[in-house]
Design a protein around this motif. Structure first.
Motif, PDB file in Angstrom:
ATOM      1  N   PHE A  43      32.084  42.899  30.197  1.00 42.88           N
ATOM      2  CA  PHE A  43      30.685  42.843  30.589  1.00 42.88           C
ATOM      3  C   PHE A  43      30.558  43.013  32.086  1.00 42.88           C
ATOM      4  O   PHE A  43      31.528  42.896  32.842  1.00 42.88           O
ATOM      5  CB  PHE A  43      29.995  41.557  30.117  1.00 42.88           C
ATOM      6  N   LYS A  44      29.328  43.306  32.491  1.00 44.41           N
ATOM      7  CA  LYS A  44      28.979  43.501  33.884  1.00 44.41           C
ATOM      8  C   LYS A  44      27.700  42.726  34.140  1.00 44.41           C
ATOM      9  O   LYS A  44      26.786  42.750  33.300  1.00 44.41           O
ATOM     10  CB  LYS A  44      28.718  44.987  34.112  1.00 44.41           C
ATOM     11  N   VAL A  45      27.670  41.998  35.232  1.00 47.11           N
ATOM     12  CA  VAL A  45      26.491  41.187  35.524  1.00 47.11           C
ATOM     13  C   VAL A  45      26.061  41.407  36.971  1.00 47.11           C
ATOM     14  O   VAL A  45      26.898  41.522  37.865  1.00 47.11           O
ATOM     15  CB  VAL A  45      26.787  39.684  35.253  1.00 47.11           C
TER      16      VAL A  45
ATOM     17  N   LYS B 284      32.674  51.317  34.900  1.00 47.77           N
ATOM     18  CA  LYS B 284      32.047  50.743  36.075  1.00 47.77           C
ATOM     19  C   LYS B 284      32.772  51.309  37.273  1.00 47.77           C
ATOM     20  O   LYS B 284      34.006  51.397  37.272  1.00 47.77           O
ATOM     21  CB  LYS B 284      32.255  49.231  36.030  1.00 47.77           C
TER      22      LYS B 284
ATOM     23  N   LEU C 240      23.821  39.568  39.816  1.00 50.90           N
ATOM     24  CA  LEU C 240      23.187  38.295  40.145  1.00 50.90           C
ATOM     25  C   LEU C 240      22.023  38.601  41.076  1.00 50.90           C
ATOM     26  O   LEU C 240      22.210  39.123  42.177  1.00 50.90           O
ATOM     27  CB  LEU C 240      24.225  37.370  40.769  1.00 50.90           C
TER      28      LEU C 240
ATOM     29  N   ASN D   2      32.918  51.395  41.664  1.00 50.52           N
ATOM     30  CA  ASN D   2      32.476  50.998  43.002  1.00 50.52           C
ATOM     31  C   ASN D   2      32.770  52.136  43.964  1.00 50.52           C
ATOM     32  O   ASN D   2      33.910  52.608  44.034  1.00 50.52           O
ATOM     33  CB  ASN D   2      33.216  49.740  43.465  1.00 50.52           C
TER      34      ASN D   2
ATOM     35  N   THR E  56      36.297  34.068  33.507  1.00 47.04           N
ATOM     36  CA  THR E  56      35.547  34.863  34.481  1.00 47.04           C
ATOM     37  C   THR E  56      35.127  34.007  35.674  1.00 47.04           C
ATOM     38  O   THR E  56      35.003  34.521  36.783  1.00 47.04           O
ATOM     39  CB  THR E  56      34.305  35.519  33.844  1.00 47.04           C
ATOM     40  N   THR E  57      34.934  32.722  35.465  1.00 40.81           N
ATOM     41  CA  THR E  57      34.573  31.856  36.588  1.00 40.81           C
ATOM     42  C   THR E  57      35.685  31.845  37.638  1.00 40.81           C
ATOM     43  O   THR E  57      35.415  31.979  38.842  1.00 40.81           O
ATOM     44  CB  THR E  57      34.298  30.417  36.096  1.00 40.81           C
TER      45      THR E  57
ATOM     46  N   THR F   8      28.481  36.365  45.411  1.00 41.36           N
ATOM     47  CA  THR F   8      28.787  37.463  44.494  1.00 41.36           C
ATOM     48  C   THR F   8      27.485  38.182  44.174  1.00 41.36           C
ATOM     49  O   THR F   8      26.525  37.551  43.732  1.00 41.36           O
ATOM     50  CB  THR F   8      29.392  36.923  43.186  1.00 41.36           C
TER      51      THR F   8
ATOM     52  N   PHE G 293      29.556  41.655  39.263  1.00 36.93           N
ATOM     53  CA  PHE G 293      30.947  41.922  38.896  1.00 36.93           C
ATOM     54  C   PHE G 293      31.015  42.434  37.475  1.00 36.93           C
ATOM     55  O   PHE G 293      30.065  42.325  36.699  1.00 36.93           O
ATOM     56  CB  PHE G 293      31.843  40.697  39.084  1.00 36.93           C
TER      57      PHE G 293
ATOM     58  N   LEU H 168      34.604  43.324  41.667  1.00 37.64           N
ATOM     59  CA  LEU H 168      33.501  42.461  42.129  1.00 37.64           C
ATOM     60  C   LEU H 168      32.976  42.898  43.492  1.00 37.64           C
ATOM     61  O   LEU H 168      33.736  43.380  44.331  1.00 37.64           O
ATOM     62  CB  LEU H 168      33.967  41.004  42.243  1.00 37.64           C
TER      63      LEU H 168
ATOM     64  N   HIS I 239      26.079  27.323  39.253  1.00 33.59           N
ATOM     65  CA  HIS I 239      27.231  28.158  39.590  1.00 33.59           C
ATOM     66  C   HIS I 239      27.150  29.469  38.804  1.00 33.59           C
ATOM     67  O   HIS I 239      26.734  29.479  37.643  1.00 33.59           O
ATOM     68  CB  HIS I 239      28.514  27.416  39.214  1.00 33.59           C
ATOM     69  N   ALA I 240      27.543  30.578  39.450  1.00 37.42           N
ATOM     70  CA  ALA I 240      27.536  31.871  38.763  1.00 37.42           C
ATOM     71  C   ALA I 240      28.368  31.822  37.488  1.00 37.42           C
ATOM     72  O   ALA I 240      28.083  32.529  36.518  1.00 37.42           O
ATOM     73  CB  ALA I 240      28.056  32.967  39.698  1.00 37.42           C
ATOM     74  N   GLY I 241      29.383  30.977  37.468  1.00 35.12           N
ATOM     75  CA  GLY I 241      30.197  30.829  36.266  1.00 35.12           C
ATOM     76  C   GLY I 241      29.393  30.290  35.097  1.00 35.12           C
ATOM     77  O   GLY I 241      29.589  30.703  33.953  1.00 35.12           O
TER      78      GLY I 241
ATOM     79  N   ASP J  45      35.944  35.270  39.378  1.00 29.59           N
ATOM     80  CA  ASP J  45      34.876  35.407  40.360  1.00 29.59           C
ATOM     81  C   ASP J  45      35.195  34.602  41.628  1.00 29.59           C
ATOM     82  O   ASP J  45      35.097  35.102  42.749  1.00 29.59           O
ATOM     83  CB  ASP J  45      33.571  34.931  39.705  1.00 29.59           C
ATOM     84  N   SER J  46      35.614  33.353  41.446  1.00 30.28           N
ATOM     85  CA  SER J  46      35.853  32.500  42.609  1.00 30.28           C
ATOM     86  C   SER J  46      37.052  32.969  43.424  1.00 30.28           C
ATOM     87  O   SER J  46      37.028  32.919  44.656  1.00 30.28           O
ATOM     88  CB  SER J  46      36.075  31.046  42.179  1.00 30.28           C
TER      89      SER J  46
ATOM     90  N   THR K 200      26.867  33.196  34.026  1.00 31.83           N
ATOM     91  CA  THR K 200      27.459  34.297  33.265  1.00 31.83           C
ATOM     92  C   THR K 200      27.988  33.808  31.920  1.00 31.83           C
ATOM     93  O   THR K 200      28.009  34.570  30.949  1.00 31.83           O
ATOM     94  CB  THR K 200      28.585  34.996  34.052  1.00 31.83           C
TER      95      THR K 200
END
Lengths: 134, 134, 134, 134
Positions: D75-77, B76, D79, B78, C49-50, C72, C75, C124, D44-46, C53-54, D49
């Motif tokens: 992994f890659k997500v 990945k 949103l 960026n 991951t939560t 977001t 990520f 991210l 929540h994104a958490g 991310d936060s 995912t």
């Protein structure tokens, strides 16, 4: 779009060509050449990901307003199988169009006669740039 | 490793060279050439990601047992800034070595005189392959 | 930012707390609880991951203009080691601030007494949203 | 697989359930609950995912030999839209099975009455672990 494509010296050097063009969809073809390979004789991952990136970039651009440009902000690629074949085909598709960001997917296949191998799958973010015409 | 690198026709064609080599660390340099550019005259993202990928691949290989090979399973990237400069430098570093999978990071910088711009950052997974010597 | 954080029901439910806050930097701590685990008793990747991310989301927000919000857009995370320990710490850092997109990195560590294990590393993209205050 | 799923305290706490199970395919459903939200009231994104990850993990596991376990290596997500609705559905699908690594894709949709919104798309790598039964 074909004009923009033809101004990309790097793509021209690789020998990639547009094979399909529709709103939100672009296919690129890259014929085999010995100078596109890695140490085991397959297409180099750099060549694979370059056409995956470009196919999605032009797929996104096909949905952008006139007079705007496209830039890849990020992408992720999974390399699934050795990239062998007479040519690679990268299919770029818009997953989610957006005013600022457009998310795309590219799948790359190696074509050897009738055989089609899934070589790579990528997820990409494209940004629409005003005042930067492609 | 230098021998493996020299067998990569694609890397040779780009003109990339090894600038630094230590256990878990490889830097590659890619001098500017007009045929490496995209439509606005910057290095093409395909060139940037190719050296990001290779720098980490060789960084991983530097920690693998003799007689094994390396393959990128996924990465990945960026893209942070336009890739301008007299040359690009890709710094590949092992983040987490592993028996099967090794996770690496690559950072690519554009060098223009004294100015060093952060062009791209990548996260990559490398797999160690027995019976496939690089 | 602390007010925004306290309005996130999901984060409150997990029990995560802000441990460090500086421009472009946020650390979150998540104490171990049996209901945060997967089938082998480690922290669930979803919890890891939560907070990754936060932590980056708030790191980005710390550099945004007043009255804007953060979201977001995408990520990528590599899970490096089993997420064990009395608590997890996620260190979110801005890699490249931008007017629209801000790129961040998060590293998550499992803390067990004096031992600190690198559990995950993430890259991210955060978008700055006007008219959506966090 | 249902037994393994039921041992995941974190998934049980979220309230996720298996809605579809076939070789290489798993759908998970996550009903709305106020404690699964972020500061604007969406899922929540958490949470999004987490079910994306688990749906693909179980999709991969469904193709693994008996007595092996599954672990997400990365992994890659992306949103795509705010995660709103009465429930989320995550569709995990195997893209490329492998002896060591299996690549999967997950798509998450928010369901509100008859309306189905594409909330997230993810690309994931799963590793097959011998001697670690799930």
């Amino acid at each position: 779009m074909r004009a923009s494509f033809s101004r990309q010296a790097f793509m021209a050097g690789l020998g990639a060509e547009i094979a399909h063009l529709a709103p939100g969809e672009v296919d690129l073809v890259l014929p085999y050449r010995p100078d596109l390979t890695q140490q085991h004789g397959f297409f180099h991952a750099g060549a694979t990901t370059t056409i995956a990136d470009s196919a999605s970039g032009y797929a996104a651009l096909s949905l952008f307003p006139r007079g705007t440009g496209v830039l890849t902000t990020e992408f992720k690629v999974n390399l699934l199988n050795p990239a062998r074949g007479q040519r690679l085909v990268a299919e770029g598709r818009v997953v989610k169009p957006g005013r600022t960001l457009t998310v795309c997917r590219s799948d790359v296949f190696g074509i050897e006669g009738d055989c089609r191998t899934h070589v790579a799958t990528a997820l990409l973010s494209m940004i629409c740039l005003e005042g930067l015409e492609d």
